[in-house]
Design a protein around this motif. Structure first.
Motif, PDB file in Angstrom:
ATOM      1  N   LEU A  46      26.561   0.983  49.486  1.00  0.00           N
ATOM      2  CA  LEU A  46      25.063   0.360  50.170  1.00  0.00           C
ATOM      3  C   LEU A  46      24.958  -0.983  50.679  1.00  0.00           C
ATOM      4  N   GLY A  47      25.479  -1.607  50.919  1.00  0.00           N
ATOM      5  CA  GLY A  47      25.222  -2.924  51.616  1.00  0.00           C
ATOM      6  C   GLY A  47      26.093  -2.912  52.702  1.00  0.00           C
ATOM      7  N   GLY A  48      27.498  -2.341  52.577  1.00  0.00           N
ATOM      8  CA  GLY A  48      28.674  -2.549  53.614  1.00  0.00           C
ATOM      9  C   GLY A  48      28.518  -3.538  53.374  1.00  0.00           C
ATOM     10  N   VAL A  49      29.342  -4.220  52.267  1.00  0.00           N
ATOM     11  CA  VAL A  49      30.124  -5.661  51.724  1.00  0.00           C
ATOM     12  C   VAL A  49      30.694  -5.412  50.785  1.00  0.00           C
ATOM     13  N   PRO A  50      31.667  -5.793  51.754  1.00  0.00           N
ATOM     14  CA  PRO A  50      33.190  -5.619  51.301  1.00  0.00           C
ATOM     15  C   PRO A  50      33.601  -6.133  49.891  1.00  0.00           C
ATOM     16  N   ILE A  51      34.138  -5.271  48.886  1.00  0.00           N
ATOM     17  CA  ILE A  51      34.565  -6.548  47.274  1.00  0.00           C
ATOM     18  C   ILE A  51      35.248  -7.082  47.252  1.00  0.00           C
ATOM     19  N   PHE A  62      13.684  -8.870  50.296  1.00  0.00           N
ATOM     20  CA  PHE A  62      14.552  -9.759  50.292  1.00  0.00           C
ATOM     21  C   PHE A  62      14.821 -10.400  50.645  1.00  0.00           C
ATOM     22  N   PRO A  63      15.610 -12.051  50.581  1.00  0.00           N
ATOM     23  CA  PRO A  63      15.746 -13.102  51.228  1.00  0.00           C
ATOM     24  C   PRO A  63      17.089 -12.494  52.103  1.00  0.00           C
ATOM     25  N   GLU A  64      17.243 -13.027  53.749  1.00  0.00           N
ATOM     26  CA  GLU A  64      17.597 -12.759  54.639  1.00  0.00           C
ATOM     27  C   GLU A  64      18.723 -13.330  54.078  1.00  0.00           C
ATOM     28  N   GLY A  65      20.737 -11.986  54.992  1.00  0.00           N
ATOM     29  CA  GLY A  65      21.268 -12.526  54.520  1.00  0.00           C
ATOM     30  C   GLY A  65      21.830 -12.165  52.439  1.00  0.00           C
ATOM     31  N   SER A  66      21.457 -12.133  52.353  1.00  0.00           N
ATOM     32  CA  SER A  66      21.087 -11.353  50.754  1.00  0.00           C
ATOM     33  C   SER A  66      22.145  -9.975  51.003  1.00  0.00           C
ATOM     34  N   LEU A  67      22.811 -10.052  49.304  1.00  0.00           N
ATOM     35  CA  LEU A  67      23.374  -8.698  49.302  1.00  0.00           C
ATOM     36  C   LEU A  67      21.969  -7.233  49.931  1.00  0.00           C
ATOM     37  N   TYR A  68      21.468  -8.193  48.368  1.00  0.00           N
ATOM     38  CA  TYR A  68      20.423  -6.962  48.079  1.00  0.00           C
ATOM     39  C   TYR A  68      19.016  -6.462  49.669  1.00  0.00           C
ATOM     40  N   ARG A  69      18.819  -7.157  49.981  1.00  0.00           N
ATOM     41  CA  ARG A  69      18.673  -7.444  51.484  1.00  0.00           C
ATOM     42  C   ARG A  69      18.704  -6.101  52.239  1.00  0.00           C
ATOM     43  N   ARG A  70      20.807  -6.299  52.482  1.00  0.00           N
ATOM     44  CA  ARG A  70      20.889  -5.037  53.335  1.00  0.00           C
ATOM     45  C   ARG A  70      20.945  -3.531  52.268  1.00  0.00           C
ATOM     46  N   VAL A  71      21.647  -3.888  50.778  1.00  0.00           N
ATOM     47  CA  VAL A  71      21.358  -2.822  50.225  1.00  0.00           C
ATOM     48  C   VAL A  71      20.260  -1.540  50.698  1.00  0.00           C
ATOM     49  N   LEU A  96      29.925 -12.894  42.574  1.00  0.00           N
ATOM     50  CA  LEU A  96      31.095 -13.782  42.470  1.00  0.00           C
ATOM     51  C   LEU A  96      32.308 -12.554  43.453  1.00  0.00           C
ATOM     52  N   LEU A  97      31.774 -11.411  43.591  1.00  0.00           N
ATOM     53  CA  LEU A  97      32.421 -10.134  44.032  1.00  0.00           C
ATOM     54  C   LEU A  97      32.387 -10.124  45.665  1.00  0.00           C
ATOM     55  N   THR A  98      31.343 -10.645  46.162  1.00  0.00           N
ATOM     56  CA  THR A  98      31.235 -10.266  47.985  1.00  0.00           C
ATOM     57  C   THR A  98      31.209 -11.622  47.948  1.00  0.00           C
ATOM     58  N   GLY A  99      30.221 -12.918  47.366  1.00  0.00           N
ATOM     59  CA  GLY A  99      30.449 -14.013  48.279  1.00  0.00           C
ATOM     60  C   GLY A  99      29.230 -14.234  48.423  1.00  0.00           C
ATOM     61  N   LEU A 100      28.613 -13.186  49.083  1.00  0.00           N
ATOM     62  CA  LEU A 100      27.121 -13.487  49.048  1.00  0.00           C
ATOM     63  C   LEU A 100      26.040 -13.847  47.975  1.00  0.00           C
ATOM     64  N   PRO A 101      24.734 -13.978  48.354  1.00  0.00           N
ATOM     65  CA  PRO A 101      24.175 -14.043  47.082  1.00  0.00           C
ATOM     66  C   PRO A 101      23.091 -13.058  46.858  1.00  0.00           C
ATOM     67  N   ALA A 102      22.909 -12.882  45.900  1.00  0.00           N
ATOM     68  CA  ALA A 102      22.423 -10.957  45.414  1.00  0.00           C
ATOM     69  C   ALA A 102      21.209 -10.813  46.282  1.00  0.00           C
ATOM     70  N   GLY A 103      19.924 -11.748  45.676  1.00  0.00           N
ATOM     71  CA  GLY A 103      18.961 -12.277  46.094  1.00  0.00           C
ATOM     72  C   GLY A 103      17.926 -11.552  45.158  1.00  0.00           C
ATOM     73  N   ARG A 104      16.666 -11.659  45.661  1.00  0.00           N
ATOM     74  CA  ARG A 104      15.395 -11.707  44.924  1.00  0.00           C
ATOM     75  C   ARG A 104      13.947 -11.229  45.679  1.00  0.00           C
ATOM     76  N   ARG A 105      13.713 -10.790  45.872  1.00  0.00           N
ATOM     77  CA  ARG A 105      12.422  -9.946  46.007  1.00  0.00           C
ATOM     78  C   ARG A 105      11.019 -11.794  46.225  1.00  0.00           C
ATOM     79  N   THR A 106      11.002 -11.691  47.296  1.00  0.00           N
ATOM     80  CA  THR A 106       9.892 -12.444  47.071  1.00  0.00           C
ATOM     81  C   THR A 106       8.385 -12.003  48.172  1.00  0.00           C
ATOM     82  N   ARG A 107       7.340 -12.699  47.255  1.00  0.00           N
ATOM     83  CA  ARG A 107       5.724 -12.371  47.374  1.00  0.00           C
ATOM     84  C   ARG A 107       5.193 -11.298  47.671  1.00  0.00           C
ATOM     85  N   GLY A 108       6.803 -10.962  49.427  1.00  0.00           N
ATOM     86  CA  GLY A 108       6.501 -10.368  50.009  1.00  0.00           C
ATOM     87  C   GLY A 108       6.808  -8.989  49.760  1.00  0.00           C
ATOM     88  N   GLY A 109       7.143  -9.385  48.946  1.00  0.00           N
ATOM     89  CA  GLY A 109       8.184  -7.368  48.979  1.00  0.00           C
ATOM     90  C   GLY A 109       9.566  -7.770  49.813  1.00  0.00           C
TER      91      GLY A 109
END
Length: 803
Positions: free
Chosen positions: A674-679, A777-786, A762-775
């Motif tokens: 989904l995120g297009g990030v290699p493992i 995900f942080p820029e550059g995080s894996l979950y932002r891409r997903v 560990l698998l992607t080298g990217l931070p997973a990220g958490r939703r901010t108050r604005g709803g």
């Protein structure tokens, strides 16, 4: 979220320091009958079975195989049974009132053997002395006196009858058989039958009338002769009975006095007494009996004569003369005959014959007054034996039946021995599954087996359990007559117990398996001409056992090495992850890596589990796939619909897949796609995932890690390879020295994680990220891409829907 740190080599396994063992070698460990494996539930149930005096409190020892279930039960019972009183003997004897229903006699232990010997001696004396007494001069003179007296009276009556006949003009002729014939006298001469027919008819009529009158008068004399003969026979019988009774007084009366307090036995001895008197003809001398046949018939008559005296024999049905304490009987082949007893038959003149001497005891009867130990898997092969056992326990009596008769053949004549009262405690040994099945399927079972002796597989690895385990090892060494084990060998066996338990904080109680290892290690020590077994011998024995069983594992590893099975251990790929599985071949367990692949596209198909669609996935695996969908919904479908079409599968998997231990790797492949990030494919991942993204413990983590390590080491360790595992599984690690050494050198890594976010970092080298108050995900995080990709898929699906 804190970054997952790899484990140090010290946490990959536990080692028991040999110096902590307080004994120089196993010979210094005190042997005690109380030193048993810590099985508190099982021992309490067995103790209760001995304490409660109720027929329904039999015991079912439940546990998995290789826990020493039967050994534990037998070892527990032996010292207690030795202190219990010996049960008495059980005897079957002839029933003189109803020969088809043999009687049961009970005597103190050893009494049956003595009684059989005493009766045989008494009978032999009777059979010898009675004929001798009947042939002595004193008896013969008395008998001849009776004969002469009878003959004199008979002759007197005959002479009187002759006089009466002569006075009427007739001659009386008496033959040797006592038959009498009247012949008329004419002119003083006897008239023959031919002359009689030529006489004048009137004269013949007159003679016949006179002859009938004489015969009528002589009838009274004939009756007197018959009575005299009957009195003679009775007097002769009385004379013989006096001889037999005198012999009985000498040889059987002492037995009757000795056993007068045993009412059943006393009644049987009286019945023998009466039967001998009634069957005196069997004790008469050969020349006094009826003329015997010659040739083959003579042998049959002799056999029949011996068969007659069998009625005075004793069948030692259960003989406890050599038993010390209560008996403990273990029956490993519980057929109906072996367990419940049988009525055997003998061929006689082409027919099958049986009597009370052919009634044979079963294990249930030999254990009467003590304990009967059975395996439920053996009983399950003999349904008739199981049914008979339940009937006997329910009624408190065991009926010995003829197990040979079938409905297809005419039943031969049989007997019905008196039932045996039971006072026995039955110990059944089986698995938990067997216990549950019996509990659910047979309502008699919980009423008769009220105690469950539940055996546990493991115990905590604390000082008390280690001490108990050492005592158990010492008993195995002593009973198997192995050479002494030094400290290093004992410590190695403790570590092996933790390896079998797959837990650093527990010890496996599979003592039979440990015994096998110890025997092999002792053989290696003897081959090396060493007097003591060392830790190296234990390691060599374990290596040998593994080598004998790992042929298929080696063949699989060869296929990985030749890349016939496509699993990358370096590089990176989108939508690809290395999962781990455990395979069993026989008793050998080993881990293998698998490539898990995921593709994602536009559509409303959702996530398709190709294993389930191909009917290769089990229900637990299907549930794990549903949990993945739930995780995506909870995390990414709060502000938009979750619209996508994706597929997940195990590449090159051709067998069934079950379990949820790969759900973490499957979710990692899905998020990567989904995120297009290699493992990073230098890492393998095992762990179950929850709906909240928590990584949960799985089974077989040690062989899984070792399987991936072997594939990597065959291709060359790069220093970046390793395995991601649930943190909860760290305590279950019992890795081999080769893996621990590679970790210590930094050439292989074990990463414990608690959440899918830690794993993805560990698998992607990217931070997973958490939703901010604005709803967002942080820029550059894996979950932002997903999240962005899912939003794009939803827009594309909506646009295509309008078109």
């Amino acid at each position: 979220m804190p970054k997952a740190k790899p484990l140090s080599a010290s946490r990959l396994r536990t080692r028991f320091p040999p110096e902590r063992i307080p004994y120089a070698d196993s010979t210094k460990i005190p042997l005690s009958s109380k030193a048993r494996p810590p099985q508190p539930r099982a021992l309490q149930a067995l103790e209760m079975g001995l304490t409660v005096d109720d027929p329904g409190f039999n015991v079912f020892v439940a546990g998995e195989a290789n826990l020493g279930r039967t050994y534990l039960a037998m070892d527990f019972l032996r010292p207690r049974a030795a202190k219990m009183p010996e049960p008495g003997d059980l005897l079957y004897v002839h029933n003189f009132l109803d020969p088809d229903r043999p009687r049961l006699l009970r005597m103190p232990a050893g009494g049956g053997k003595a009684l059989k010997k005493e009766l045989a001696k008494a009978l032999a004396a009777l059979r010898k002395e009675i004929p001798e007494a009947l042939e002595k001069d004193a008896f013969i003179n008395k008998r001849e006196t009776l004969v002469r007296s009878f003959q004199d009276r008979r002759e007197a009556l005959l002479r009187e009858m002759e006089k009466i006949a002569a006075s009427e003009g007739f001659d009386l002729d008496v033959d040797d058989q006592g038959g009498m014939t009247l012949y008329p006298l004419v002119e003083g001469k006897v008239v023959s039958e031919q002359d009689y027919d030529r006489l004048d008819p009137e004269l013949r009529k007159t003679l016949k009338k006179r002859g009938d009158a004489i015969m009528s008068e002589m009838g009274r004399s004939l009756r007197r002769i018959g009575k005299e003969e009957s009195d003679f026979r009775q007097d002769q019988r009385t004379l013989e009975r006096a001889v037999v009774k005198d012999a009985l007084e000498r040889h059987l009366r002492p037995l009757r006095r000795k056993h007068a307090r045993n009412k059943d036995l006393a009644a049987h001895l009286k019945a023998i007494w009466d039967d001998v008197l009634d069957s005196m003809d069997q004790f008469l001398p050969q020349d006094a009996a009826a003329p015997s046949a010659s040739g083959p018939l003579a042998g049959l008559e002799a056999a029949a004569a011996e068969d007659f005296f069998t009625r005075y024999d004793v069948n030692r049905f259960v003989d406890n003369c050599a038993t010390k304490g209560a008996p403990i009987v273990f029956e490993d082949h519980p057929t109906p005959a072996n367990l419940l007893g049988s009525i055997e038959r003998e061929a006689e003149m082409g027919a099958l014959y049986t009597d009370f001497t052919l009634v044979k005891a079963g294990a249930l009867h030999r254990a009467n007054g003590g304990f009967l130990v059975l395996r439920i898997e053996d009983l399950s092969q003999n349904p008739d034996a199981w049914e008979g056992l339940l009937r006997a326990l329910r009624s408190g009596k065991s009926r010995i039946e003829d197990h040979g008769g079938t409905e297809d053949h005419a039943r031969a004549k049989t007997i019905q021995p008196e039932p045996v009262p039971l006072e026995v405690r039955v110990i059944l040994v089986g698995t938990d599954e067997a216990y549950e099945a019996l509990l659910a399927m047979d309502d008699r079972f919980p009423k008769l087996f009220k105690l469950k002796a539940h055996m546990q597989d493991t115990v905590p690895r604390d000082p008390s359990s280690v001490r108990h385990y050492l005592h158990s090892l010492a008993r195995i060494i002593d009973e198997t007559r192995l050479p002494p084990f030094d400290r290093t060998a004992l410590a190695a066996m403790i570590d092996h117990a933790s390896h079998m338990a797959e837990d650093q904080q527990k010890l496996s109680l599979q003592l039979p398996t440990a015994r096998e290892v110890m025997i092999e290690a002792a053989a290696l020590a003897r081959r090396a001409r060493r007097r003591r077994v060392e830790g190296g011998d234990i390691a060599a024995a374990l290596a040998n056992r593994k080598f004998r069983a790992n042929l298929y594992e080696e063949e699989f590893l060869a296929d990985y090495d030749r890349e016939l099975i496509k699993v990358s251990t370096s590089g990176a790929a989108v939508g690809r992850a290395n999962g781990l599985s455990v395979t069993m071949y026989g008793d050998h367990e080993f881990g293998l890596p698998h490539q898990i692949a995921c593709t994602v596209g536009v559509g409303h198909g959702g996530i398709i589990d190709l294993e389930r669609e191909a009917e290769l996935g089990g229900p637990i695996h299907t549930k794990a796939m549903m949990i993945l969908k739930s995780y995506l919904l909870g995390l990414f479908a709060q502000d938009k619909p979750l619209v996508l079409t994706g597929s997940l599968c195990f590449e090159q998997s051709y067998a069934g897949i079950e379990g949820d231990s790969a759900s973490g790797a499957e979710l990692a492949a899905l998020l990567s796609a989904l995120g297009g990030v290699p493992i990073d494919l230098s890492l393998a991942f095992t762990g179950a995932v929850s709906q909240s993204g928590e990584i949960m413990a799985v089974g077989g983590v040690t062989p899984k890690i070792e399987g991936f390590f072997k594939v990597c080491s065959q291709r060359g360790l790069t220093g970046s390879q390793g395995v991601v595992i649930p943190r909860d599984n760290v305590t279950h690690l019992m890795l081999c020295d080769e893996v621990a050494q590679a970790v210590e050198q930094g050439r292989f890594h074990i990463h414990p994680v608690t959440s899918i976010e830690q794993a993805m970092e560990l698998l992607t080298g990217l931070p997973a990220g958490r939703r901010t108050r604005g709803g967002a995900f942080p820029e550059g995080s894996l979950y932002r891409r997903v999240d962005e990709r899912l939003a794009e898929l939803a827009r594309l699906a909506k646009a295509f829907g309008k078109d």
